[in-house]
Enzyme design. Structure first.
Site, short mmCIF file in Angstrom:
data_model
loop_
_atom_site.label_atom_id
_atom_site.label_comp_id
_atom_site.label_asym_id
_atom_site.label_seq_id
_atom_site.Cartn_x
_atom_site.Cartn_y
_atom_site.Cartn_z
N PHE A 125 -10.44 -4.08 11.09
CA PHE A 125 -11.71 -3.97 10.36
C PHE A 125 -11.55 -4.53 8.94
CE2 PHE A 125 -9.48 0.11 10.22
CZ PHE A 125 -9.37 0.34 8.85
N TYR A 159 0.78 -1.23 0.00
CA TYR A 159 0.00 0.00 0.00
C TYR A 159 0.82 1.29 0.00
CZ TYR A 159 -3.93 -3.08 0.56
OH TYR A 159 -4.86 -4.06 0.35
#
Length: 409
Positions: free
Chosen positions: A409, A123
């Site tokens: 999450f 990322y």
């Protein structure tokens, strides 16, 4: 690329989620976890990459509010459920999903995007920097004691049903959210996340347990933990596996740690998530015997430089011009003058000479105060053009408490 990106149709959720399951090893989520993620999925913010009728890529986003230095809750896209089918790698699918997603986040007026990374190396090229760190440790309770503050004996501890105590625990969590950068305000449905306890992930431990800390009839803290029994020739050698310890004051937290370190038939406490400035380090009598280590927690991407830097406060006065390099979100590129202090900030475009040069990735890493700009500069990732600007900005960007994300999450 022959694939088509489409907003997720709720009727396609099962097929979409199966692609995600396979990408993460092919082990299906337990029914209660699957039901929770289905309920939490914001289909209008989720993307599927389709090769004809075949789903070959997934990406989603949650509508979060993230605490930043100064205590403000800032809108942030919680990037999640990202995967590409192994049969369709190296076709630009991930890049196209990240491109579409960040465009959508910008259009929604969210200045930040955040994620937790299964593979952190992926990322950085999209501008995400490691903004929080999580500590793990194992306390040898046979050799390490605790020195607790006065008043600890005045805290009452009560074993509580995990589900029945959920509302009280969520109230404690909500009161702590504004006090530590990196924490996420949990909206409806998210109170179910700490209750997920699939047997397949216990690794021999008991079902998840809960102890509440109370004072004057009020819940002032809690711990979620499990017990992993073990017996050797010499006797009991079990472990207490700590998922979470949250408390409203130091005395309540100390009472919870003292309990965890004195559970019968155990000889160690394994901490699975703690901020790097966690109080337990200063309660134990010998930190060397606690085998502490840390790794990245939350990765943060600045989507709107001006709005993001104005949303937080600064622990020292700062007046600095950043030259931001951002090839993936070019609307951020250029020079920005940040002026601010503990009361507020302004961040606007400027034609003035740059003081510091960095990419959006470094700005995201430093944003919550957990990664000093001076450390990034030492690695050659921030360049100082005006003498003194680096220290000035690094001190201002700091946080008195370490940023931390308590859950994924």
């Amino acid at each position: 690329m022959t694939t088509e990106l489409r907003v997720l149709d709720p009727n396609d959720w099962d097929r979409w989620f199966e692609v995600l399951d396979l990408a993460f090893g092919g082990l299906h989520e337990p029914p209660d976890a699957r039901e929770l993620w289905r309920d939490l999925t914001e289909c209008e913010r989720s993307l599927g990459a389709w090769d004809g009728d075949l789903c070959v890529g997934t990406a989603g986003a949650f509508s979060f509010r993230l605490t930043v230095p100064g205590g403000a809750l800032v809108p942030a896209a919680g990037v999640t459920m990202v995967s590409v089918a192994g049969t369709h790698r190296r076709r630009g699918i991930l890049t196209s999903m990240m491109r579409r997603q960040l465009d959508d986040v910008r259009a929604a007026g969210e200045p930040l995007a955040v994620l937790t990374a299964s593979e952190p190396a992926i990322y950085g090229r999209f501008g995400y920097g490691a903004a929080t760190w999580t500590e793990y440790a194992t306390i040898d309770t046979n050799r390490v004691g605790l020195a607790v503050p006065d008043g600890t004996d005045g805290v009452a501890l009560r074993q509580a049903d995990l589900v029945g105590s959920s509302a009280a625990c969520e109230e404690v969590y909500a009161r702590l959210v504004p006090l530590r950068p990196g924490m996420v305000a949990r909206g409806p449905g998210w109170e179910r996340l700490p209750l997920l306890d699939p047997e397949s992930e216990r690794e021999g431990s008991s079902p998840r347990l809960c102890v509440l800390a109370e004072r004057g009839g009020e819940v002032v803290g809690f711990t979620h933990y499990a017990i992993r029994p073990n017996w050797s020739f010499a006797g009991a050698d079990g472990s207490v596996v700590v998922q979470q310890v949250l408390a409203l004051d130091p005395v309540a937290e100390a009472a919870l740690w003292r309990f965890l370190c004195s559970v019968d038939l155990t000889s160690s406490v394994r901490i699975r998530s703690s901020p790097v400035d966690g109080a337990w380090r200063h309660l134990v009598t010998d930190a060397r015997r606690c085998e502490a280590t840390s790794r990245e927690g939350l990765f943060l991407r600045i989507v709107d430089v001006g709005a993001a830097l104005e949303a937080r406060t600064y622990q020292a006065p700062v007046d600095v011009v950043f030259e931001v390099e951002d090839a993936f979100c070019p609307w951020n590129a250029g020079r920005w003058r940040l002026t601010g202090d503990a009361k507020g900030a302004s961040c606007v475009r400027t034609g003035d000479a740059a003081d510091l040069v960095l990419t959006a990735r470094e700005l995201g890493a430093a944003y919550l105060g957990g990664t000093p700009l001076v450390s990034l500069a030492a690695a050659g990732r921030v360049r100082e053009l005006r003498a003194g600007a680096l220290v000035e900005a690094s001190v201002a960007f700091g946080s008195p408490v370490a940023p931390w994300l308590p859950h994924g999450f």
